[in-house]
Design an enzyme around this catalytic site. Sequence first.
Site, PDB file in Angstrom:
ATOM      1  N   ARG A   1       0.885  -1.342  -0.100  1.00  0.00           N
ATOM      2  CA  ARG A   1       0.207   0.174  -0.015  1.00  0.00           C
ATOM      3  C   ARG A   1       0.992   1.246  -0.029  1.00  0.00           C
ATOM      4  O   ARG A   1       2.013   1.181   0.771  1.00  0.00           O
ATOM      5  CB  ARG A   1      -0.978   0.135   1.137  1.00  0.00           C
ATOM      6  CG  ARG A   1      -1.998   1.089   1.388  1.00  0.00           C
ATOM      7  CD  ARG A   1      -2.934   1.108   0.418  1.00  0.00           C
ATOM      8  NE  ARG A   1      -4.223   1.887   0.548  1.00  0.00           N
ATOM      9  CZ  ARG A   1      -4.954   2.268  -0.268  1.00  0.00           C
ATOM     10  NH1 ARG A   1      -4.801   2.141  -1.575  1.00  0.00           N
ATOM     11  NH2 ARG A   1      -5.959   2.972   0.157  1.00  0.00           N
TER      12      ARG A   1
ATOM     13  N   THR B   1      -9.773  -0.257  -9.684  1.00  0.00           N
ATOM     14  CA  THR B   1      -8.542  -1.151  -9.366  1.00  0.00           C
ATOM     15  C   THR B   1      -8.359  -2.258 -10.521  1.00  0.00           C
ATOM     16  O   THR B   1      -9.146  -2.049 -11.382  1.00  0.00           O
ATOM     17  CB  THR B   1      -8.877  -1.497  -7.958  1.00  0.00           C
ATOM     18  OG1 THR B   1      -8.923  -0.484  -7.224  1.00  0.00           O
ATOM     19  CG2 THR B   1      -7.695  -2.369  -7.268  1.00  0.00           C
TER      20      THR B   1
ATOM     21  N   THR C   1      -3.520  -1.065  -7.896  1.00  0.00           N
ATOM     22  CA  THR C   1      -4.424  -0.035  -8.235  1.00  0.00           C
ATOM     23  C   THR C   1      -3.663   1.284  -8.175  1.00  0.00           C
ATOM     24  O   THR C   1      -2.615   1.287  -7.556  1.00  0.00           O
ATOM     25  CB  THR C   1      -5.578   0.152  -7.042  1.00  0.00           C
ATOM     26  OG1 THR C   1      -6.463   1.231  -7.726  1.00  0.00           O
ATOM     27  CG2 THR C   1      -4.935   0.318  -5.797  1.00  0.00           C
TER      28      THR C   1
ATOM     29  N   GLU D   1      -6.136   3.945  -7.652  1.00  0.00           N
ATOM     30  CA  GLU D   1      -7.023   4.479  -7.002  1.00  0.00           C
ATOM     31  C   GLU D   1      -8.230   4.865  -8.098  1.00  0.00           C
ATOM     32  O   GLU D   1      -8.984   4.075  -8.647  1.00  0.00           O
ATOM     33  CB  GLU D   1      -6.797   5.665  -6.066  1.00  0.00           C
ATOM     34  CG  GLU D   1      -7.873   6.286  -5.371  1.00  0.00           C
ATOM     35  CD  GLU D   1      -8.638   5.419  -4.303  1.00  0.00           C
ATOM     36  OE1 GLU D   1      -9.818   5.998  -4.013  1.00  0.00           O
ATOM     37  OE2 GLU D   1      -8.445   4.206  -4.241  1.00  0.00           O
TER      38      GLU D   1
ATOM     39  N   SER E   1      -7.566   0.563   3.109  1.00  0.00           N
ATOM     40  CA  SER E   1      -8.156   0.067   1.787  1.00  0.00           C
ATOM     41  C   SER E   1      -9.116  -0.985   1.971  1.00  0.00           C
ATOM     42  O   SER E   1      -9.153  -1.800   3.004  1.00  0.00           O
ATOM     43  CB  SER E   1      -7.162  -0.648   0.627  1.00  0.00           C
ATOM     44  OG  SER E   1      -7.303  -1.220  -0.121  1.00  0.00           O
TER      45      SER E   1
END
Length: 619
Positions: free
Chosen positions: A115, A423, A441, A443, A486
């Site tokens: 992330r 995504t 992803t 976003e 997320s």
Amino acid sequence: MPYLGRRFAAVTAALAMSVTTGALSSPASADSGQDGETKKTPVAKGYGGAVSTVDLDASAAAIEVLRKGGNAVDAAVAAAATLGVTEPYSAGIGGGGYFVYYDAKKEKVSTIDGRETAPAAMPTDAFIDPATKEPYPFRKQATSGISVGVPGTPATWERALERWGSMSLAETLEPAIDVAERGFVVDGTFRQQTLENKDRFLPFEATRKLFLPGPDNDAPAVGSVFTNEDIADTYEHLGKHGMDAFYEGKLAEEIVATVRNAPSSTDPTTLPGPAGVMTAEDLDDYKALDQKPTHVNYRGFDVYGMAPSSSGGTTVGEALNILEVFDLPDVKEDRPAVLHHYLEATALAFADRGKYVGDPAFVKVPTRKLLDPVFGKERACEIDPLTAAKKPVAAGDAGDYDGTCDREPAALADEKDTENINTTNLTVSDKWGNVVEYTLTIEQTGGSGIVVPGRGFILNNELTDFSPVYSEEDPNRIQPGKRPRSSMSPTIVLKDDEPFLALGSPGGSTIITTVLQTLINRIDLGMTIEEALAAPRASQRNTANVTAEQAFIDAPYGKDLATRYGHNFTPAGTPGTSAAEIGAATAIEFSEDGKKATAVAEPTRRGGGSALVVEPSRK
């Protein structure tokens, strides 16, 4: 002609060669109808490894790597890199994601948290208009340098290959480089997504040059061939020098300059938003994190997912623990009753998600308690089997529970959804029985809208996943160095320590419900995996109305849920746009002996997906 998913013309020659050698099978068409539905699902059954993605070029890249002797991790990186070329508005090296891996030899599931992180200088009021003290409109937040988190995708690929791969980074990037150089055929989805983002792309010169090259900055025409020499050069550079070349040195300096010097405006009515604050030190300090997976047992199946910073594993797991209390398979003929419990369980789990889940480096997340079957049993007490509860429902007390139904409800938690729908996801297995489920992803569809000049990739806008208004009580509040919460939910399901099913999806916070509904369809309603993936979807995220695809609302069970149980529905989005669809899932199911794989992709969502195997089923 068998259904091959998107961009058939772009890879016809490669597929023909593979079919000639007998090494690659074309997916068959499966009629996955439910209650009169007649969608055709891309499905491939066979041996030697399998892959499912939203894109044929990406699936072909994975198969190419598997044919060369690579394993599932090598193939997953190859597919992900190719998606960075053909699906640049959904994924790429400017973003992040979560990687879940099943090691067949060790019979163990492991994960990597890739992330994005907030820069060290990230202000807590980054998305607040100083004039009004209110959040900027979301589109302005998203189209800005300040929305860009430190990318985690390159570090994830490097870490996955280091831990489990058998090929070099350069070898896994070769298929993506080939696609970028020869180009792919533009389809209606790619053109539509470009046009939907035209106003966001126009302020940035490098983005205009790459994605709006036509007269009057028109998007590439359907049927034209789109090439991206810049991303090919970037991949070659990373393959030669390693991912350190992304996080330090010239490329890192270019990323930082792009983020900090991006066009910006404080006018709330115009794009873009504020410039970014990322530094070279932020990039150099980034680490992809090895993590233990979440785990629950559901009706004899071991379900593994991503722990926080993702909320996917805890929310899917808690909802399954709630549903475990009810004998849903015994009433599967009453589909509305099963779906009623599914919708109510997700509302309860989302209430707890909003109250408790954030980056565990900054917030004390009670992961073990949220996944405790006793807590799930207590939360199940809140479900009325005959009537939909008024939403939002109360969050539970993860600090005080005993599995009984005698507690007073906590205060209501009305969570604002900050995640966007776009995504991508991929599922890969190999001949040794290893499995990868990977969701990645940038976003927003189109990320921040900012292309790094001369590098060919879009930077993410992941920091909009933080709650825009700072509150000390909010586990998802903005903090420097923090990973935003997320919903990505890459999931691997085992039966007796052997793979049964791997699946995941894009879709913002609807990812959680897409994965959960697919599991319920397969395990409780007894659908085939093809039917489970294709079935119309509905998403209850603890809001007054259930967001649902129109086909779900119009189906007999959808009407029954409204009239019999009192669920209120709202369509997922404007028909003909990507917002009208919930998720674009991929999955692979395995035979009891683990040797045969059934790869399945979307029939229509996001233009349809692609499912391939190395060797076709033996007749």
